[in-house]
Design a protein around this motif. Structure first.
Motif, PDB file in Angstrom:
ATOM      1  N   ASP A 192       0.833  -1.204   0.000  1.00 38.12           N
ATOM      2  CA  ASP A 192       0.000   0.000   0.000  1.00 38.12           C
ATOM      3  C   ASP A 192       0.867   1.252   0.000  1.00 38.12           C
ATOM      4  O   ASP A 192       0.574   2.224  -0.699  1.00 38.12           O
ATOM      5  CB  ASP A 192      -0.937   0.021   1.213  1.00 38.12           C
ATOM      6  N   ALA A 193       1.949   1.239   0.773  1.00 38.75           N
ATOM      7  CA  ALA A 193       2.858   2.386   0.823  1.00 38.75           C
ATOM      8  C   ALA A 193       3.504   2.603  -0.543  1.00 38.75           C
ATOM      9  O   ALA A 193       3.666   3.756  -0.987  1.00 38.75           O
ATOM     10  CB  ALA A 193       3.917   2.180   1.899  1.00 38.75           C
ATOM     11  N   MET A 194       3.860   1.517  -1.231  1.00 36.18           N
ATOM     12  CA  MET A 194       4.455   1.619  -2.559  1.00 36.18           C
ATOM     13  C   MET A 194       3.442   2.229  -3.542  1.00 36.18           C
ATOM     14  O   MET A 194       3.790   3.101  -4.350  1.00 36.18           O
ATOM     15  CB  MET A 194       4.890   0.228  -3.046  1.00 36.18           C
ATOM     16  N   ILE A 195       2.187   1.773  -3.449  1.00 35.83           N
ATOM     17  CA  ILE A 195       1.128   2.305  -4.313  1.00 35.83           C
ATOM     18  C   ILE A 195       0.939   3.793  -4.046  1.00 35.83           C
ATOM     19  O   ILE A 195       0.915   4.603  -4.978  1.00 35.83           O
ATOM     20  CB  ILE A 195      -0.183   1.526  -4.123  1.00 35.83           C
ATOM     21  N   GLU A 196       0.812   4.167  -2.780  1.00 22.65           N
ATOM     22  CA  GLU A 196       0.618   5.575  -2.421  1.00 22.65           C
ATOM     23  C   GLU A 196       1.776   6.432  -2.915  1.00 22.65           C
ATOM     24  O   GLU A 196       1.562   7.528  -3.429  1.00 22.65           O
ATOM     25  CB  GLU A 196       0.450   5.732  -0.909  1.00 22.65           C
ATOM     26  N   SER A 197       2.992   5.931  -2.751  1.00 18.75           N
ATOM     27  CA  SER A 197       4.161   6.670  -3.198  1.00 18.75           C
ATOM     28  C   SER A 197       4.096   6.920  -4.702  1.00 18.75           C
ATOM     29  O   SER A 197       4.366   8.032  -5.169  1.00 18.75           O
ATOM     30  CB  SER A 197       5.423   5.893  -2.833  1.00 18.75           C
ATOM     31  N   HIS A 198       3.711   5.905  -5.462  1.00 17.51           N
ATOM     32  CA  HIS A 198       3.637   6.071  -6.915  1.00 17.51           C
ATOM     33  C   HIS A 198       2.495   6.998  -7.307  1.00 17.51           C
ATOM     34  O   HIS A 198       2.677   7.892  -8.145  1.00 17.51           O
ATOM     35  CB  HIS A 198       3.502   4.716  -7.618  1.00 17.51           C
ATOM     36  N   VAL A 199       1.327   6.799  -6.696  1.00 15.71           N
ATOM     37  CA  VAL A 199       0.171   7.641  -7.011  1.00 15.71           C
ATOM     38  C   VAL A 199       0.492   9.111  -6.746  1.00 15.71           C
ATOM     39  O   VAL A 199       0.049   9.993  -7.488  1.00 15.71           O
ATOM     40  CB  VAL A 199      -1.072   7.181  -6.209  1.00 15.71           C
ATOM     41  N   ASN A 200       1.277   9.372  -5.720  1.00 16.55           N
ATOM     42  CA  ASN A 200       1.613  10.744  -5.347  1.00 16.55           C
ATOM     43  C   ASN A 200       2.912  11.245  -5.965  1.00 16.55           C
ATOM     44  O   ASN A 200       3.376  12.329  -5.633  1.00 16.55           O
ATOM     45  CB  ASN A 200       1.671  10.861  -3.825  1.00 16.55           C
ATOM     46  N   SER A 201       3.480  10.462  -6.900  1.00 14.65           N
ATOM     47  CA  SER A 201       4.749  10.841  -7.521  1.00 14.65           C
ATOM     48  C   SER A 201       4.592  11.965  -8.542  1.00 14.65           C
ATOM     49  O   SER A 201       5.575  12.539  -8.994  1.00 14.65           O
ATOM     50  CB  SER A 201       5.404   9.627  -8.180  1.00 14.65           C
ATOM     51  N   THR A 237       4.143   9.434 -14.676  1.00 12.73           N
ATOM     52  CA  THR A 237       5.114   8.467 -14.180  1.00 12.73           C
ATOM     53  C   THR A 237       4.478   7.097 -14.319  1.00 12.73           C
ATOM     54  O   THR A 237       3.292   6.918 -14.024  1.00 12.73           O
ATOM     55  CB  THR A 237       5.494   8.727 -12.713  1.00 12.73           C
ATOM     56  N   ALA A 238       5.253   6.139 -14.805  1.00 10.22           N
ATOM     57  CA  ALA A 238       4.755   4.778 -14.998  1.00 10.22           C
ATOM     58  C   ALA A 238       5.550   3.823 -14.124  1.00 10.22           C
ATOM     59  O   ALA A 238       6.781   3.897 -14.076  1.00 10.22           O
ATOM     60  CB  ALA A 238       4.874   4.367 -16.460  1.00 10.22           C
ATOM     61  N   LEU A 239       4.834   2.944 -13.442  1.00 11.91           N
ATOM     62  CA  LEU A 239       5.463   1.866 -12.690  1.00 11.91           C
ATOM     63  C   LEU A 239       5.144   0.584 -13.442  1.00 11.91           C
ATOM     64  O   LEU A 239       3.978   0.184 -13.533  1.00 11.91           O
ATOM     65  CB  LEU A 239       4.923   1.808 -11.252  1.00 11.91           C
ATOM     66  N   GLU A 240       6.185  -0.014 -14.034  1.00 14.33           N
ATOM     67  CA  GLU A 240       6.009  -1.224 -14.842  1.00 14.33           C
ATOM     68  C   GLU A 240       6.031  -2.438 -13.910  1.00 14.33           C
ATOM     69  O   GLU A 240       7.083  -2.830 -13.404  1.00 14.33           O
ATOM     70  CB  GLU A 240       7.109  -1.319 -15.898  1.00 14.33           C
ATOM     71  N   LEU A 241       4.871  -3.014 -13.665  1.00 18.60           N
ATOM     72  CA  LEU A 241       4.741  -4.080 -12.681  1.00 18.60           C
ATOM     73  C   LEU A 241       5.471  -5.358 -13.071  1.00 18.60           C
ATOM     74  O   LEU A 241       5.848  -6.139 -12.202  1.00 18.60           O
ATOM     75  CB  LEU A 241       3.267  -4.369 -12.401  1.00 18.60           C
ATOM     76  N   ASP A 242       5.698  -5.561 -14.372  1.00 17.56           N
ATOM     77  CA  ASP A 242       6.426  -6.753 -14.798  1.00 17.56           C
ATOM     78  C   ASP A 242       7.944  -6.573 -14.669  1.00 17.56           C
ATOM     79  O   ASP A 242       8.700  -7.483 -14.964  1.00 17.56           O
ATOM     80  CB  ASP A 242       6.045  -7.171 -16.219  1.00 17.56           C
ATOM     81  N   GLU A 243       8.368  -5.418 -14.189  1.00 19.42           N
ATOM     82  CA  GLU A 243       9.797  -5.165 -14.013  1.00 19.42           C
ATOM     83  C   GLU A 243      10.207  -5.068 -12.544  1.00 19.42           C
ATOM     84  O   GLU A 243      11.368  -4.815 -12.252  1.00 19.42           O
ATOM     85  CB  GLU A 243      10.201  -3.884 -14.741  1.00 19.42           C
ATOM     86  N   ILE A 244       9.242  -5.240 -11.635  1.00 14.44           N
ATOM     87  CA  ILE A 244       9.571  -5.170 -10.213  1.00 14.44           C
ATOM     88  C   ILE A 244       9.145  -6.457  -9.520  1.00 14.44           C
ATOM     89  O   ILE A 244       8.163  -7.096  -9.907  1.00 14.44           O
ATOM     90  CB  ILE A 244       8.931  -3.947  -9.514  1.00 14.44           C
ATOM     91  N   GLU A 245       9.887  -6.817  -8.504  1.00 14.32           N
ATOM     92  CA  GLU A 245       9.618  -8.053  -7.764  1.00 14.32           C
ATOM     93  C   GLU A 245       8.229  -8.063  -7.150  1.00 14.32           C
ATOM     94  O   GLU A 245       7.569  -9.097  -7.110  1.00 14.32           O
ATOM     95  CB  GLU A 245      10.678  -8.213  -6.669  1.00 14.32           C
ATOM     96  N   GLU A 246       7.749  -6.912  -6.690  1.00 18.78           N
ATOM     97  CA  GLU A 246       6.455  -6.824  -6.015  1.00 18.78           C
ATOM     98  C   GLU A 246       5.296  -6.615  -6.983  1.00 18.78           C
ATOM     99  O   GLU A 246       4.183  -6.318  -6.563  1.00 18.78           O
ATOM    100  CB  GLU A 246       6.468  -5.654  -5.014  1.00 18.78           C
ATOM    101  N   GLY A 247       5.520  -6.764  -8.278  1.00 21.32           N
ATOM    102  CA  GLY A 247       4.502  -6.456  -9.276  1.00 21.32           C
ATOM    103  C   GLY A 247       3.190  -7.179  -9.076  1.00 21.32           C
ATOM    104  O   GLY A 247       2.117  -6.561  -9.154  1.00 21.32           O
ATOM    105  N   ASP A 248       3.227  -8.489  -8.814  1.00 26.79           N
ATOM    106  CA  ASP A 248       1.976  -9.237  -8.609  1.00 26.79           C
ATOM    107  C   ASP A 248       1.249  -8.762  -7.363  1.00 26.79           C
ATOM    108  O   ASP A 248       0.020  -8.663  -7.347  1.00 26.79           O
ATOM    109  CB  ASP A 248       2.253 -10.740  -8.515  1.00 26.79           C
ATOM    110  N   ALA A 249       2.000  -8.446  -6.327  1.00 26.94           N
ATOM    111  CA  ALA A 249       1.394  -7.960  -5.087  1.00 26.94           C
ATOM    112  C   ALA A 249       0.760  -6.584  -5.302  1.00 26.94           C
ATOM    113  O   ALA A 249      -0.339  -6.310  -4.809  1.00 26.94           O
ATOM    114  CB  ALA A 249       2.436  -7.900  -3.977  1.00 26.94           C
ATOM    115  N   VAL A 250       1.437  -5.723  -6.046  1.00 30.99           N
ATOM    116  CA  VAL A 250       0.884  -4.401  -6.338  1.00 30.99           C
ATOM    117  C   VAL A 250      -0.413  -4.557  -7.121  1.00 30.99           C
ATOM    118  O   VAL A 250      -1.419  -3.914  -6.806  1.00 30.99           O
ATOM    119  CB  VAL A 250       1.901  -3.522  -7.106  1.00 30.99           C
TER     120      VAL A 250
END
Length: 122
Positions: free
Chosen positions: A12-21, A50-63
Motif C-alpha cells: 500500500d505504501a508503494m502504491i501511495e508513493s507512486h500515485v503521489n509521484s 510516471t509509470a510503474l512497470e509491474l512486470d519489471e519489479i519483484e512486487e509487481g503481482d502484489a501491487v
C-alpha cells in the motif's frame, strides 16, 4: 493467488508513493497493448506521467493484487489523475479514452495541476 503472501502495508505504501509521484501516475505492464496505448495517448497530448512497470519489479503481482482490492479491478493499466483512479485505457471508471472523448479529461488534468498543450483540442 498469483501474488502469494505479501506485506499489504508495504505494498500500500508503494502504491501511495507512486500515485503521489506526480499529477498522473500509471501502473502498467511493458508488454500490454492497452498500457502502451494509454501512454501513447498521454504522450500525444503532452501530458507528463510516471509509470510503474509491474512486470519489471519483484512486487509487481502484489501491487496488482492490492490495486484490485483498492479499485475493484486488476486489469492494466491502472491510471491515476490527481490521486484518484480513473480506470484503464478504455474501461474502468470510466477510463482514459472515454474521458478524452467526452471532453472531461482536460479539465481533470488541469485540476490536478497538469499544464500541457492539447494538439487535438479535446
Amino acid at each position: 493467488i498469483v501474488a502469494g503472501d505479501y506485506d499489504e502495508a508495504a505494498v500500500d505504501a508503494m502504491i501511495e508513493s507512486h500515485v503521489n509521484s506526480g499529477p498522473v501516475a500509471i501502473f502498467s505492464f511493458t508488454s500490454c497493448p492497452f498500457c502502451a496505448r494509454a501512454k501513447r495517448e498521454l504522450e500525444e497530448l503532452g501530458v507528463p506521467f510516471t509509470a510503474l512497470e509491474l512486470d519489471e519489479i519483484e512486487e509487481g503481482d502484489a501491487v496488482r493484487a492490492q490495486l484490485g482490492r483498492r479499485t475493484g479491478r486488476t486489469s492494466m493499466p491502472s491510471l491515476w489523475i490527481g490521486g484518484s483512479c480513473i480506470g484503464g485505457c478504455n474501461d474502468g471508471s470510466p477510463g482514459l479514452i472515454p474521458l478524452k472523448k467526452s471532453g472531461e479529461l482536460q479539465p481533470m488534468l488541469v485540476g490536478a495541476g497538469v499544464s500541457f498543450v492539447d494538439p487535438a483540442g479535446a
